[in-house]
Design an enzyme around this catalytic site. Structure first.
Site, short mmCIF file in Angstrom:
data_model
loop_
_atom_site.label_atom_id
_atom_site.label_comp_id
_atom_site.label_asym_id
_atom_site.label_seq_id
_atom_site.Cartn_x
_atom_site.Cartn_y
_atom_site.Cartn_z
N GLY A 187 -7.20 -4.91 7.28
CA GLY A 187 -6.68 -3.82 7.80
C GLY A 187 -7.78 -3.70 9.42
CG HIS A 209 -6.62 -3.55 -2.59
ND1 HIS A 209 -7.25 -2.61 -1.68
CD2 HIS A 209 -5.96 -4.36 -2.07
CE1 HIS A 209 -6.91 -3.15 -0.66
NE2 HIS A 209 -6.26 -4.32 -0.71
CB SER A 244 -6.74 -9.38 9.14
OG SER A 244 -7.13 -7.98 9.28
CE LYS A 259 -3.37 -2.75 2.10
NZ LYS A 259 -4.69 -2.89 2.88
N GLY A 276 -1.45 -7.67 3.50
CA GLY A 276 -1.37 -6.08 3.55
C GLY A 276 -0.20 -5.88 5.00
CD GLU A 298 -6.62 -0.41 1.29
OE1 GLU A 298 -5.75 -0.46 0.76
OE2 GLU A 298 -6.76 -1.25 2.27
CD GLU A 307 -7.13 -8.12 -0.84
OE1 GLU A 307 -6.26 -8.67 -0.04
OE2 GLU A 307 -7.34 -6.92 -0.91
P1 PGA Z 1 -4.30 -6.56 5.48
O1 PGA Z 1 -4.35 -5.98 4.10
O2 PGA Z 1 -3.46 -7.90 5.61
O3 PGA Z 1 -3.47 -5.35 6.17
O4 PGA Z 1 -5.64 -6.65 6.01
C1 PGA Z 1 -4.72 -6.85 3.10
C2 PGA Z 1 -5.01 -6.25 1.73
O5 PGA Z 1 -5.75 -5.03 1.65
O6 PGA Z 1 -4.57 -6.69 0.43
#
Ligand code: PGA
Length: 252
Positions: free
Chosen positions: A175, A97, A215, A13, A236, A99, A169
């Site tokens: 996160g 993704h 996570s 990220k 992430g 995000e 995801e």
């Molecule tokens: P995370 O992120 O492991 O911090 O939850 C995963 C991702 O967004 O690819």
């Protein structure tokens, strides 16, 4: 049943400068140098691609970008094209993704254009799908995954589809420290493999690698990887430290 090669990608990220990225690779590469059971990929920010490319030379680590534009070049301030990513040493690119979808309004149509353009440039897309908490609570998970799958991957030829990877995801797990249980994740992965079977036939469904993301930590990866339809992880937070990402890669 097909044996699918496990795949672990670290999505950094908006973390790490070029210097920090190079330092990571120096520490991480020795920890995974014998991990030949799987593919190992790092996705740094654009500004650290070059540093990672240089540092990973001669290692078993490969490079991914976190986003791509569908045009080859043009008046698109702030964007980067597939051919630029290839020139920067990328083999993979993360597309869609959550995000990007939720913070930057990326649509299924944009995902589709990015997938097509990336494949044309010879990049291997890691296409992300996943439902939000409110979509899960209102029983819309299946509908959302179908919409994202069909919208993002519609009309791919078998040769194109054979080069993609899907990452499931669930947005509520990203996160947040709330990993989906292996059973919940497996249900979604099986659904995605079923959609692939319907769209592309059984052999393609058997070969498609579907990663779980949200996570993933060293202590949750084994339970997830024990599921028949989970073929790897998009990581992430836990990919930002060499020892925790290496523990995920070497989880067995
Ligand atoms: P995370 O992120 O492991 O911090 O939850 C995963 C991702 O967004 O690819």
């Amino acid at each position: 049943m097909a044996t699918r090669r496990p795949f672990f990608a670290g999505n950094w990220k908006m973390f790490k400068t070029g210097g920090q990225a190079a330092e990571f690779v120096r520490d991480f590469a020795p920890l995974v140098k014998n991990s030949d059971h799987c593919d190992i990929v790092l996705a740094p920010p654009f500004t650290a691609l070059e540093a990672v490319r240089t540092a990973m030379e001669g290692t078993n680590i490969e490079l991914a970008a976190q986003n791509v534009h569908w045009e080859k070049e043009g008046a698109e301030t702030g964007e980067v094209s597939g051919s630029m990513l290839v020139a920067a040493g990328c083999r993979y690119v993360i597309i869609g993704h959550s995000e990007r979808r939720h913070h930057f309004g990326e649509s299924d149509e944009a995902v589709h254009k990015k997938v097509k353009a990336s494949l044309e440039e010879g990049l291997l897309p890691i296409v992300c799908v996943g439902e939000t908490l409110s979509e899960r609570e209102s029983d819309e998970t299946q509908k959302i995954l179908e919409r994202q799958f069909n919208g993002g991957l519609a009309g791919l030829t078998p040769s194109e589809f054979s080069r993609i990877i899907i990452a499931y995801e669930p947005v509520w797990a990203i996160g947040t420290g709330k990993t989906a249980t292996p059973e919940t994740a497996e249900e979604a992965h099986a659904l995605l493999r079923g959609l692939t079977r319907k769209a592309q036939g059984e052999p393609m469904a058997e070969r498609l690698r579907i990663l779980y993301g949200g996570s993933v930590k060293p202590d949750s990866v084994s339970g997830l990887m024990a599921q028949v339809d989970i073929d790897g992880a998009l990581v992430g937070g836990a990919s930002l430290k060499p020892d925790s990402f290496a523990a995920i890669v070497n989880h067995r």
